[in-house]
Design a protein around this motif. Sequence first.
Motif, short mmCIF file in Angstrom:
data_model
loop_
_atom_site.label_atom_id
_atom_site.label_comp_id
_atom_site.label_asym_id
_atom_site.label_seq_id
_atom_site.Cartn_x
_atom_site.Cartn_y
_atom_site.Cartn_z
N UNK A 168 -39.21 91.51 -58.79
CA UNK A 168 -38.07 91.78 -57.93
C UNK A 168 -38.43 92.88 -56.94
N UNK A 169 -37.60 93.06 -55.90
CA UNK A 169 -37.91 94.02 -54.85
C UNK A 169 -38.13 95.44 -55.37
N UNK A 170 -37.27 95.99 -56.24
CA UNK A 170 -37.52 97.36 -56.70
C UNK A 170 -38.88 97.53 -57.37
N UNK A 171 -39.30 96.51 -58.12
CA UNK A 171 -40.61 96.60 -58.79
C UNK A 171 -41.75 96.45 -57.79
N UNK A 172 -41.55 95.62 -56.77
CA UNK A 172 -42.56 95.52 -55.71
C UNK A 172 -42.73 96.85 -54.99
N UNK A 173 -41.61 97.48 -54.67
CA UNK A 173 -41.65 98.77 -54.00
C UNK A 173 -42.36 99.79 -54.87
N UNK A 174 -42.03 99.80 -56.17
CA UNK A 174 -42.66 100.76 -57.08
C UNK A 174 -44.16 100.52 -57.20
N UNK A 175 -44.56 99.26 -57.24
CA UNK A 175 -45.99 98.95 -57.32
C UNK A 175 -46.72 99.47 -56.09
N UNK A 176 -46.18 99.20 -54.92
CA UNK A 176 -46.83 99.66 -53.69
C UNK A 176 -46.84 101.18 -53.62
N UNK A 177 -45.75 101.82 -54.02
CA UNK A 177 -45.70 103.28 -53.99
C UNK A 177 -46.73 103.88 -54.93
N UNK A 178 -47.02 103.20 -56.03
CA UNK A 178 -48.03 103.70 -56.97
C UNK A 178 -49.42 103.70 -56.34
N UNK A 179 -49.58 102.94 -55.27
CA UNK A 179 -50.84 102.90 -54.54
C UNK A 179 -50.78 103.71 -53.24
N UNK A 180 -49.70 104.45 -53.07
CA UNK A 180 -49.58 105.26 -51.87
C UNK A 180 -49.14 104.48 -50.64
N UNK A 181 -48.54 103.31 -50.85
CA UNK A 181 -48.09 102.47 -49.75
C UNK A 181 -46.57 102.38 -49.76
N UNK A 182 -45.97 102.29 -48.57
CA UNK A 182 -44.53 102.30 -48.45
C UNK A 182 -43.93 100.93 -48.20
N UNK A 183 -42.63 100.92 -47.91
CA UNK A 183 -41.90 99.67 -47.72
C UNK A 183 -42.41 98.89 -46.50
N UNK A 184 -42.70 99.58 -45.41
CA UNK A 184 -43.23 98.88 -44.24
C UNK A 184 -44.56 98.22 -44.58
N UNK A 185 -45.39 98.92 -45.34
CA UNK A 185 -46.67 98.34 -45.78
C UNK A 185 -46.41 97.08 -46.61
N UNK A 186 -45.46 97.17 -47.53
CA UNK A 186 -45.13 96.03 -48.39
C UNK A 186 -44.72 94.81 -47.57
N UNK A 187 -43.78 95.00 -46.65
CA UNK A 187 -43.27 93.85 -45.90
C UNK A 187 -44.33 93.33 -44.93
N UNK A 272 -30.57 95.16 -46.05
CA UNK A 272 -31.54 96.16 -46.52
C UNK A 272 -32.60 96.39 -45.47
N UNK A 273 -33.32 97.52 -45.61
CA UNK A 273 -34.40 97.81 -44.67
C UNK A 273 -35.49 96.75 -44.73
N UNK A 274 -35.78 96.26 -45.94
CA UNK A 274 -36.78 95.19 -46.06
C UNK A 274 -36.33 93.97 -45.27
#
Length: 320
Positions: A168-187, A272-274
């Motif tokens: 789900x989106x919250x877990x995707x965001x958390x995964x990317x944040x754990x690598x130092x990447x943000x929401x814009x990077x994710x999308x 949402x921002x995403x």
Amino acid sequence: MAATQLFITYFAMISAIMLSAFGELSVDFYDEVCPQALPTIKVMVEEAIALEPRMGASLVRLHFHDCFVNGCDGSILLDDTPDFIGEKTAAPNNNSVRGFDVIDQIKAAVNLACLGNVVSCADILAVAARDSVVALGGGSYDVLLGRRDTTTASRDAANTNIPSPLLDLPDLIANFESHGLGLVDLVALSGAHSLGFSRCLLFRNRIYNETSTIDGDFAASLQAVCPPSGDDDKLAPLDESPVSFDTAYYQDLVESRGLLHSDQQLFKGDGSLAGELVQKYSGNRDAFWADFGTAMIRMGNLSPLTGSDGEIRENCRVAN
């Protein structure tokens, strides 16, 4: 005056050595040692894609799956050894990640062009990903270079760190944040799904159970390819133009036609921002390409081995 010039020359040499020791990546890393490195990679990527357009998506994916496991260090390319089980058989990679033979061919061609083993496998992955995007119609971006290769790999780390298409989106965001990447990077990085295909196993639940978030006609067309059980390896395109690096992926999300659960999570129509980013990219190719390039550079800078760390592998499948 001569002494001053000598000091300046000496200082410049020491600075260059220190810069290398501290492991700064740079766009011109191979300009002196092998100016033919990048042109050789480009030609080899273009030839591979001409033979099989799907290969472009595979080369992009190799770089992504490499970087998300202990940094961009070429670990995904290592075969198993008596000392470790590598990443190729991890759940996100097994029967899915491909293109290893193409990387082998590129490495051999680069070694020949450079008259020796001077270009790392990790850098080849980074450059091949960019060249694949360009070969399939996308915008270019600078690749920072100077990575070195690891001598080990971890299937457990790959299972833990590579984001699942079921998140789900919250877990995707958390995964990317754990690598130092943000929401814009994710999308933006998810836009790599403008290329390639996915296995029935990974989208079966979406087309049969997520009826409230998927276009009915789209789901029915996929059910003709992917039955409720069996045929796990049957493929469907991630968007309507799987060998063209365009904005169709985001347009599909706006129309509830995302193939994977994790894809459609980026757009729910809830403001949402995403979702705003998805809508922006769906109608603005240049904005997507710009943010994708920036995100790829950021991802490519995840924990690289530089300076005297790691090695430059002669064969990308095994440590020297």
